[in-house]
Design a protein around this motif. Structure first.
Motif, PDB file in Angstrom:
ATOM      1  N   ARG A 340       0.742  -1.524   0.604  1.00  0.00           N
ATOM      2  CA  ARG A 340      -0.080   0.048  -0.183  1.00  0.00           C
ATOM      3  C   ARG A 340       0.926   1.470   0.143  1.00  0.00           C
ATOM      4  N   ASN A 344       1.353   4.098  -2.912  1.00  0.00           N
ATOM      5  CA  ASN A 344       0.430   5.234  -2.522  1.00  0.00           C
ATOM      6  C   ASN A 344       1.991   6.402  -3.022  1.00  0.00           C
ATOM      7  N   LYS A 347       2.411   6.722  -6.742  1.00  0.00           N
ATOM      8  CA  LYS A 347       1.124   7.562  -7.307  1.00  0.00           C
ATOM      9  C   LYS A 347       1.716   8.969  -7.030  1.00  0.00           C
ATOM     10  N   SER A 378      -6.313  -7.400  -0.891  1.00  0.00           N
ATOM     11  CA  SER A 378      -7.183  -6.034  -1.890  1.00  0.00           C
ATOM     12  C   SER A 378      -6.325  -5.400  -2.809  1.00  0.00           C
ATOM     13  N   ILE A 379      -4.840  -4.636  -2.147  1.00  0.00           N
ATOM     14  CA  ILE A 379      -4.444  -4.029  -2.227  1.00  0.00           C
ATOM     15  C   ILE A 379      -3.218  -4.892  -3.617  1.00  0.00           C
ATOM     16  N   GLU A 381      -4.190  -6.582  -5.261  1.00  0.00           N
ATOM     17  CA  GLU A 381      -5.825  -6.782  -6.380  1.00  0.00           C
ATOM     18  C   GLU A 381      -5.534  -5.587  -7.418  1.00  0.00           C
ATOM     19  N   THR A 382      -5.482  -4.476  -6.691  1.00  0.00           N
ATOM     20  CA  THR A 382      -5.568  -2.796  -7.131  1.00  0.00           C
ATOM     21  C   THR A 382      -4.209  -3.025  -7.486  1.00  0.00           C
ATOM     22  N   ARG A 385      -4.488  -4.273 -11.536  1.00  0.00           N
ATOM     23  CA  ARG A 385      -5.505  -3.748 -11.915  1.00  0.00           C
ATOM     24  C   ARG A 385      -5.115  -2.080 -12.528  1.00  0.00           C
ATOM     25  N   GLU A 386      -4.403  -1.679 -11.236  1.00  0.00           N
ATOM     26  CA  GLU A 386      -3.724  -0.131 -12.067  1.00  0.00           C
ATOM     27  C   GLU A 386      -2.629   0.242 -11.836  1.00  0.00           C
ATOM     28  N   THR A 407      -8.222 -12.518  -9.841  1.00  0.00           N
ATOM     29  CA  THR A 407      -8.249 -11.297 -10.430  1.00  0.00           C
ATOM     30  C   THR A 407      -6.292 -11.354 -11.070  1.00  0.00           C
TER      31      THR A 407
END
Ligand SMILES: Nc1ncnc2c1ncn2[C@@H]1O[C@H](COP(=O)(O)OP(=O)(O)O)[C@@H](O)[C@H]1O
Ligand SMILES: [Mg+2]
Length: 503
Positions: A340, A344, A347, A378-379, A381-382, A385-386, A407
Motif C-alpha cells: 500500500r 501510494n 502514485k 485487495s491491495i 489486486e489494486t 489492475r491499476e 483477478t
C-alpha cells in the motif's frame, strides 16, 4: 540462408495455412526447432511440433509377425535404408516487407524447409537487444532477451511446482534488472522473501552494493502514519461502532500530536479508554482486537524501517526477509502495509517505478480466503489492475496457482511457467493463460528443472527457454540431507565417547 532440413510434402492435410509436414533429410531435426520457408519475397516461420519415423517394412503387423517368426526383417531385407523421418510444422506467421503478419496462404509442396535464421528469429519472437537475458531458446544459439517494459509493465507471474526453478529464475531476472544501465531505464525492486532465499545478493561482490536486506522482525512503521482505512482492513471483523471509535481515536490523535513525535500504542489505548463517544463493551472489544496488532511489534512511535522514501532507488533492491516470521497473519499485514505504501508513494511520484516481487503469492492473494486471511489481497489486486498507469509492477510467484486470486492472476499479462505435474494446477494455468493451447499444455509436464515456457505480452509467440545459470551468490539453505545425517551421527558418537571417558 541456413541449410535445408527437407522439403514440404503434399498430403491430404498438408500444407495448410496452419500446418505442414516435411520429409526430413537432415538427421539433426528436433522437435521444438524453429524453421523458415521462403515464399516469394516473404519468409514463413514455423515451429517443429512433432517428428515421426516410418518404415514400409514394418507397416503391416501380420507380415512383420510372420517374418520375425523365422528370423529378423533387417537380416533378410535392406529395411534400414527404408526408414524415413517426417517433421510436422506449426505455422506461426510470415515476415513480409519488414513486418510480421499472419499466414494467409500455405507454402507450396516441394519448398525447402530451412532452420530459422537467428537474427530473424529473435525479432520474430519479440526479443530485444537490450532485453533481460533470462536464458536461451532451446536448440538454437539465440539468447532469450526479453523486453523489460513488455514483461514488467503489465505484470507477470512465475508458476510451477516446488523445486522446478522459480526462485532460480527470479534470481536470474533480478541480476538482469540490477545490471541495467541508467540509459536503458532502471526500476527499483522490492522482494517479499518468504524463506530468506535472496539474501545471498547482499554478500555478492557485484550486487551487494545494490542490495539492502531488512529482517521481517525489524520492520517498523510509526503509528501516526496508519490511516483508519488500513487499520480496519487489518482487523476486518470490527463492528460498525468499533470502527467509529477507532476512526475517531486515530484522527483525533493525529490532530493532537501534530507537532509531537508521534504516539505509542499505549497512548492509543488510553485515548480509547478515555473517550466517551461509545459504550464500554464496544471499547473493550476494540482493545482486544488491537492487542493482536500490538503483539506483532511493528507499530512504533517514530521508528521507521525500511525508509521507503530514501531506500527505494532505481537499480537498487530492497529485500524484506520474512524467514523469521512464523505468523501468516503478520506476514499478510506486513505485505499489505508495504504494498500500500509503495503504491501510494509511487502514485505521488515520490519513488521511482518499481517491481514488487512476491514469493508464495497464493498466501497473500488467495482466491478463496476468509475475510481475516484476505488482508493483503485487495491491495495486490489494486496494483494488478491499476499499477500499469503508475509504473508499479507485480511479479507473483506461486507453486499453488489454483489458490491464487484469479483477478490478480488474470492481470498478469505474461506467464512464465516451469515444470508442473499436478493436473488441477495444469488446468488452472491453461484456463488463465491465453497463449496456452493443449499442445503447449502437454509439454509443460515434460519440462525439466530450469526449463520454462514464456507466454503472453512479453513475447510474440509462446517460447520455450532454458533458464541460464545464475551469476550471483546463492544462499545455502543448510547442508544436503546426507551430510546433515552424517554430522548428527558423528555428534552422537562423540557424545557417547565423552560419557564413556567420564565414567
Ligand atoms: N536453470 C537452472 N540451472 C541450474 N540449476 C537450477 C536451475 N533452475 C533451478 N535450479 C536448481 O534447482 C533447485 C530448485 O530450484 P528453485 O529455484 O529453488 O525451485 P523453486 O523455487 O521452484 O522451488 C535449486 O537448487 C536450483 O539451484
Ligand atoms: Mg522457491
Amino acid at each position: 540462408m541456413n541449410e535445408s532440413l527437407g522439403v514440404i510434402l503434399a498430403t491430404e492435410e498438408s500444407p495448410s495455412t496452419s500446418e505442414f509436414s516435411f520429409a526430413v533429410k537432415e538427421k539433426n531435426v528436433k522437435k521444438g526447432q524453429y524453421v523458415q520457408v521462403a515464399q516469394g519475397h516473404a519468409i514463413l516461420f514455423g515451429f517443429i511440433s512433432e517428428v515421426f519415423k516410418s518404415n514400409r517394412y514394418f507397416e503391416r503387423a501380420e507380415s512383420v509377425a510372420e517374418f520375425e517368426r523365422t528370423s529378423s526383417i533387417p537380416s533378410q531385407f535392406p529395411s534400414d535404408s527404408w526408414e524415413y523421418v517426417i517433421g510436422v510444422v506449426k505455422i506461426l506467421g510470415i515476415f513480409n516487407k519488414g513486418k510480421f503478419e499472419r499466414a494467409f496462404s500455405p507454402p507450396s509442396p516441394g519448398s525447402s524447409v530451412n532452420l530459422a535464421d537467428n537474427t530473424l528469429l529473435r525479432s520474430f519472437l519479440g526479443f530485444e537487444e537490450s532485453g533481460l537475458h533470462l536464458g536461451s531458446i532451446e536448440h538454437h544459439d539465440v539468447p532469450a532477451t526479453i523486453s523489460m517494459t513488455r514483461l514488467l509493465q503489465k505484470h507477470f507471474a512465475i508458476l510451477a511446482m516446488s523445486g522446478a526453478g522459480k526462485s532460480h529464475l527470479a534470481s536470474v531476472l533480478l541480476e538482469e534488472l540490477l545490471s541495467r544501465k541508467k540509459e536503458d531505464g532502471r526500476v527499483a525492486i522490492v522482494i517479499i522473501d518468504i524463506h530468506g532465499e535472496y539474501c545471498g545478493f547482499s554478500h555478492d561482490p557485484v550486487f551487494g552494493s545494490k542490495t539492502t536486506v531488512v529482517e521481517g522482525s525489524e520492520i517498523k512503521i510509526p503509528l501516526k502514519k496508519i490511516s483508519p482505512e488500513i487499520m480496519t482492513e487489518w482487523i476486518p471483523h470490527l463492528s460498525a461502532p468499533q470502527r467509529d471509535v477507532l476512526r475517531h481515536a486515530l484522527s483525533s490523535l493525529k490532530q493532537q500530536k501534530k507537532d509531537a513525535d508521534g504516539y505509542t500504542f499505549k497512548e492509543l489505548v488510553s485515548f480509547i479508554d478515555s473517550t466517551d463517544v461509545s459504550k464500554d463493551e464496544v471499547k473493550r472489544a476494540l482493545k482486544r482486537s488491537l492487542s493482536e496488532l500490538k503483539r506483532y511489534h511493528f507499530l512504533s512511535r517514530k521508528t521507521e524501517n525500511p525508509k521507503l522514501l530514501s531506500q527505494i532507488k532505481p537499480g537498487h533492491m530492497l529485500i524484506l526477509d520474512f524467514n523469521s516470521i512464523d505468523s501468516l497473519r503478520k506476514k499478510q499485514i506486513l505485505v499489505s502495509l508495504m504494498a500500500r505504501r509503495l503504491f501510494n508513494l509511487r502514485k505521488k511520484g515520490k519513488i521511482p517505478p518499481f517491481l514488487l516481487l512476491i514469493e508464495e503469492a497464493h498466501n497473500f492473494a488467495r482466491e478463496k480466503a476468509e475475510e481475516s486471511e484476505a488482508v493483503s489481497r485487495s491491495i495486490i489486486e489494486t496494483i494488478a489492475r491499476e499499477g500499469r498507469k503508475f509504473g508499479s509492477s507485480l511479479c507473483l510467484i506461486s507453486q499453488r496457482p489454483v489458490n491464487l486470486s484469479t483477478t490478480a492472476l488474470s492481470q498478469c499479462n505474461t506467464h512464465i511457467i516451469l515444470r508442473v505435474t499436478n493436473p488441477n494446477d495444469l488446468d488452472h494455468i491453461q484456463m488463465s493463460s491465453e497463449g496456452i493451447d493443449s499442445r503447449v499444455a502437454k509439454n509443460i509436464t515434460g519440462l525439466k528443472v530450469g526449463e520454462a515456457i514464456v507466454v503472453g505480452e512479453a513475447v510474440n509467440y509462446p517460447v520455450f527457454i532454458s533458464v541460464r545459470d545464475r551469476k550471483s551468490l546463492k544462499r545455502e539453505k543448510g547442508a544436503p540431507l546426507h551430510i546433515q545425517a552424517k554430522e548428527f551421527e558423528e555428534r552422537q558418537e562423540k557424545k557417547a565417547k565423552n560419557v564413556e571417558a567420564f565414567l
